[in-house]
Design an enzyme around this catalytic site. Structure first.
Site, PDB file in Angstrom:
ATOM      1  N   GLN A   1       6.538   4.294   2.453  1.00  0.00           N
ATOM      2  CA  GLN A   1       5.592   3.667   2.596  1.00  0.00           C
ATOM      3  C   GLN A   1       5.801   1.852   2.529  1.00  0.00           C
ATOM      4  O   GLN A   1       6.689   1.631   1.759  1.00  0.00           O
ATOM      5  CB  GLN A   1       4.750   3.382   1.052  1.00  0.00           C
ATOM      6  CG  GLN A   1       4.106   5.191   2.160  1.00  0.00           C
ATOM      7  CD  GLN A   1       2.751   5.416   0.154  1.00  0.00           C
ATOM      8  OE1 GLN A   1       3.561   6.281  -0.616  1.00  0.00           O
ATOM      9  NE2 GLN A   1       1.761   4.783   0.424  1.00  0.00           N
ATOM     10  N   HIS A   2       4.826   0.920   2.259  1.00  0.00           N
ATOM     11  CA  HIS A   2       4.407  -0.360   1.541  1.00  0.00           C
ATOM     12  C   HIS A   2       5.437  -0.819   3.080  1.00  0.00           C
ATOM     13  O   HIS A   2       5.348  -2.844   2.407  1.00  0.00           O
ATOM     14  CB  HIS A   2       5.424  -0.342   0.748  1.00  0.00           C
ATOM     15  CG  HIS A   2       4.622   0.291  -0.621  1.00  0.00           C
ATOM     16  ND1 HIS A   2       3.419   0.566  -0.621  1.00  0.00           N
ATOM     17  CD2 HIS A   2       5.241   1.623  -1.261  1.00  0.00           C
ATOM     18  CE1 HIS A   2       2.817   1.991  -1.328  1.00  0.00           C
ATOM     19  NE2 HIS A   2       4.053   2.308  -1.663  1.00  0.00           N
TER      20      HIS A   2
ATOM     21  N   ASP B   1       5.296   8.744   3.449  1.00  0.00           N
ATOM     22  CA  ASP B   1       5.935   9.746   3.382  1.00  0.00           C
ATOM     23  C   ASP B   1       6.381  10.402   2.318  1.00  0.00           C
ATOM     24  O   ASP B   1       5.595  11.970   2.327  1.00  0.00           O
ATOM     25  CB  ASP B   1       7.392   9.567   2.852  1.00  0.00           C
ATOM     26  CG  ASP B   1       8.136   8.542   2.096  1.00  0.00           C
ATOM     27  OD1 ASP B   1       6.423   7.665   1.491  1.00  0.00           O
ATOM     28  OD2 ASP B   1       8.926   7.602   1.648  1.00  0.00           O
TER      29      ASP B   1
END
Length: 494
Positions: A82-83, A243
């Protein structure tokens, strides 16, 4: 029918092939890689080419193992860390390496945005989340402020799994689940938050993909890739997700009362919620999931980061490390580790370092230090579990995933610290399995992702652990760790 799941993580990419009828993993392959070296403290980056190279290598290997059966592949799903901020120019070319979830260099940008909007409470009221250096929003502002020449080229913003979808399909899409981790999305309305976007740049909204349901597909596999890999003409690529969102699907965490705990590089605890969950203290991330519901989540940055550091410091194998932990009593005879080796996200201490407390001649042994590391990171996750419960999230059985879930002593420790039953999966695939399940739903519109997960996801009942009643009070130790962290932070010593 066969579906493929690709899980692109911080340390490796894993691809598997799943039998759609039984959920059996027919073939799997992994490719490890590292971060870009030599960057300043707090900067953690990878080039997206690393991910596509690893995805192609592992996918090619899996298809080779399938042999003649690869013609049955109907869909692909992608899970991604992520991110991460993938910056693309007008031609879809990568402008610079991606700043990752574990990059803490954007703390000043978080402070700027928080100050502009009136603090944490105002941000939570506005979009449902506080800002963390790990989120994508401050990374975009960082690029604008620190690398204006690169920002001038920015035409498209994608997340890691979106970039892999783009590589597979040629389409730039973004679904609700992973998008909620950018901190630019109003998680209640599932829309981009215009005030946040405009603060970064008046033109940012034009650089973000239109948001779509997690149930919509990203597209079809590009013909040139299908031909290269010997696949059919109409292989579907599902929306995919972060994820954690894919880990929820891959653990059957698609109904109230079920919780997933991931013991990986970082630590996450998350649960299914039918309605938005927002934390006024900003500690629990109010994410959406990848079934068009919600996924309140805690993330800590140091789990196997800390245990692996101690294991390597003493030159121990994994088996020897676990034996050292098991030989030391609960509480490590008073030795407590604040495991903030790479800063921390909860508590929000991006510049923190680790602290050992309670050292005596008796407990300065390898075993005590190893147990203190395992207990310290698990207590950090337990803090998040208690916070989820206070926000009204149902918690019952906890399903464990990640490398730490393979350790019997760690599974029992989780049951003791969390105070509820824990069980690992029969398959250790987690997010990759979730991606394959979502891919199956993408080619079966009449079946819900949760329904498929409920049928295919199996737990390892023979490894289930119940909390022991041995008299040790992990609740008191959690309070000690929390109080010690708070006082040291308030004094400027973390």
């Amino acid at each position: 029918m066969i579906t493929l799941g690709i899980d692109c993580g911080t340390q490796s990419t894993r691809t598997l092939a799943m039998d759609a009828e039984t959920g059996e993993v027919l073939a799997a392959a992994s490719q490890s890689y590292g971060l870009i070296e030599g960057l300043p403290d707090g900067h953690q980056e990878q080039h997206p080419r690393t991910w596509t190279d690893a995805a192609e290598r592992t996918l090619t290997q899996v298809l080779g193992e399938l042999g003649d059966r690869k013609g049955a592949v109907a869909a692909i799903g992608v899970s991604g860390q992520q991110h991460g901020f993938v910056a693309l120019d007008a031609d879809g070319a990568v402008i610079r390496p991606a700043k990752l979830w574990c990059d803490t260099s954007t703390a000043p940008q978080c402070d700027q945005m928080r100050a502009h909007f009136g603090g944490r409470d105002a941000l939570v009221a506005l979009a449902g989340n506080d800002l963390s250096p790990g989120f994508t929003a401050p990374k975009i502002l960082w690029l604008k402020q620190e690398e204006p020449e690169n920002y001038a080229r920015l035409a498209h913003v994608l997340l890691p799994h979106d970039y892999l979808n783009y590589w597979l399909t040629g389409a730039m899409t973004m679904e609700y689940g992973d998008a909620s981790g950018t901190a630019l999305m109003d998680i209640r309305q599932r829309e981009w938050c215009e005030p946040l976007c405009r603060f970064i740049d008046p033109g940012l909204l034009e650089k973000l993909p239109a948001l779509q349901s997690s149930q919509e597909k990203a597209g079809n596999l590009k013909p040139e890739l299908a031909g290269k890999w010997g696949l059919g003409e109409h292989v579907v690529v599902s929306a995919g997700g972060g994820d954690n969102m894919m880990g929820a699907i891959g653990t059957g965490n698609t109904e109230p009362g079920r919780v997933t705990a991931s013991l990986g590089t970082s630590g996450t605890i998350f649960a299914y919620a039918a309605d938005p969950v927002t934390d006024p203290y900003g500690e629990i991330a109010g994410f959406c999931d990848s079934t068009d519901a919600w996924l309140p989540l805690l993330c800590t940055m140091n789990v196997t980061v800390a245990t692996e550091a101690l294991r390597h410091a003493f030159g121990l194998s994994l088996e020897a490390f676990n034996e050292q932990v098991a030989a030391v009593p609960p509480g490590a005879d008073g030795l407590l580790l604040l495991p903030y080796l790479t800063g921390e996200r909860v508590p929000n201490l991006p510049g923190a370092t680790g602290v050992l407390h309670g050292m005596t001649p008796r407990n300065l042994t390898p075993g005590h230090l190893c147990r203190a590391a395992m207990e310290g990171v698990t207590l950090g996750m337990a803090y998040g579990l208690r916070r989820l419960e206070r926000l009204g999230v149902e918690t019952g059985e906890i399903r464990l995933i990640g490398g730490g879930s393979k350790s019997a002593v760690w599974r029992q420790l989780c049951a003791d610290v969390f105070g509820c039953p824990v069980v690992p999966l029969a398959s250790s695939e987690g997010a990759a399995l979730g991606a394959a399940i979502q891919a199956l739903a993408a080619v079966n519109p009449g079946l819900a992702t949760g329904e498929i997960a409920g049928r295919l996801v199996k737990v390892a009942e023979n490894q289930r652990c119940e909390p022991r009643e041995d008299g040790f009070d992990y609740g008191a130790l959690l309070e000690k760790q929390t109080t010690l962290s708070r006082h040291l932070a308030e004094g400027g010593y973390l």
